[in-house]
Each structure stands twice: as C-alpha cells, then as structure tokens.
Design a protein around this motif. Sequence first.
Motif, mmCIF file in Angstrom:
data_model
loop_
_atom_site.group_PDB
_atom_site.id
_atom_site.type_symbol
_atom_site.label_atom_id
_atom_site.label_comp_id
_atom_site.label_asym_id
_atom_site.label_seq_id
_atom_site.Cartn_x
_atom_site.Cartn_y
_atom_site.Cartn_z
ATOM 1 N N ILE A 1 47.151 -30.407 -55.516
ATOM 2 C CA ILE A 1 45.702 -30.277 -55.355
ATOM 3 C C ILE A 1 45.225 -31.109 -54.174
ATOM 4 N N GLY A 7 43.766 -29.511 -50.551
ATOM 5 C CA GLY A 7 42.407 -29.810 -50.128
ATOM 6 C C GLY A 7 42.304 -30.182 -48.670
ATOM 7 N N ASN A 56 37.033 -34.569 -47.602
ATOM 8 C CA ASN A 56 36.559 -33.614 -48.596
ATOM 9 C C ASN A 56 36.557 -34.283 -49.965
ATOM 10 N N ALA A 57 35.430 -34.266 -50.635
ATOM 11 C CA ALA A 57 35.307 -34.951 -51.924
ATOM 12 C C ALA A 57 35.801 -34.108 -53.099
ATOM 13 N N LEU A 58 35.843 -32.799 -52.965
ATOM 14 C CA LEU A 58 36.218 -31.937 -54.084
ATOM 15 C C LEU A 58 37.650 -32.159 -54.556
ATOM 16 N N PRO A 59 38.668 -32.179 -53.675
ATOM 17 C CA PRO A 59 40.028 -32.443 -54.168
ATOM 18 C C PRO A 59 40.155 -33.821 -54.818
ATOM 19 N N GLN A 60 39.430 -34.790 -54.308
ATOM 20 C CA GLN A 60 39.480 -36.126 -54.903
ATOM 21 C C GLN A 60 38.917 -36.110 -56.314
ATOM 22 N N ALA A 61 37.805 -35.384 -56.517
ATOM 23 C CA ALA A 61 37.218 -35.285 -57.850
ATOM 24 C C ALA A 61 38.131 -34.516 -58.799
ATOM 25 N N LEU A 62 38.760 -33.439 -58.302
ATOM 26 C CA LEU A 62 39.675 -32.661 -59.142
ATOM 27 C C LEU A 62 40.892 -33.482 -59.548
ATOM 28 N N THR A 68 39.920 -36.039 -62.199
ATOM 29 C CA THR A 68 39.799 -35.372 -63.500
ATOM 30 C C THR A 68 41.176 -35.035 -64.071
#
Length: 126
Positions: A43, A47, A70-76, A79
């Motif tokens: 993931i 990203g 990119n913040a989305l892969p870090q958040a995924l 989680t």
Amino acid sequence: MEALLAISIGVLVAAAVYLMLSRHVLRFIFGLVLISNAANLVIFTAGGLTEGSPPLIPYGEVAPVGVVGNALPQALVLTAIVIGFGLFAFALILMFRAYTTLGTLDSDEMRIAEPREDDGGVETRA
C-alpha cells in the motif's frame, strides 16, 4: 527505492508463505503477521514515494504549497497496522485457548471433529 521495496515485499511474502504452510499454529500466526506487513508495504509503495514536506495546508491557503507527500497511503497503512495488531492479538488468544484445550499446537493433531482413520476412530488427547 521502489525496487528495493519490491524486493523486500517479495522476501516478506515468501517467508510468510513458508511459515503459513507449516503445520505449527504459532508459525502460521507469525506468517500472518509477515504477510500483513508485506501488504502494508505494498500500500505504501503503490501510493508513490515523494520526497517533500508533510501534507499540511498553511493558514489562509486552499491547497498545499509546493510538493507534499500523499496522506492517503499513510492513513491506509496506519489503519491496516491497527487492524493487523487486533487480528494478531485475537489469533494469539485463540491459539492459547486451543493449546490449553487440546494440549498441542500441531494442526495435524488438532483433529477432534474429523479423527484420522488410521487411529481407529479413537480420539487421543493429552
């Protein structure tokens, strides 16, 4: 950098598959942890790796200024780490309960519902 991460992911997946094919339940759980870490790296790598500042928006702006990560892969990944830890804790408790009940961690010996035919249908418990 992506090539190094791809090789690391391949090594982690190979080690995880090797451990998960073992008959020992504890090794299976360690393989599960390794494959979860490999999925996190996939993931993170998918990203895109960008060198830059954190994805923060300055006060008064509507978009980040300059190149940001990119913040989305870090958040995924964050989680997935929490979910993986919960799965690991649950599997560890399940393994401990199976060991206290059956007295073994070998999956071939954990055959209560379907005993082997060569045992004569007799259940052997320690």
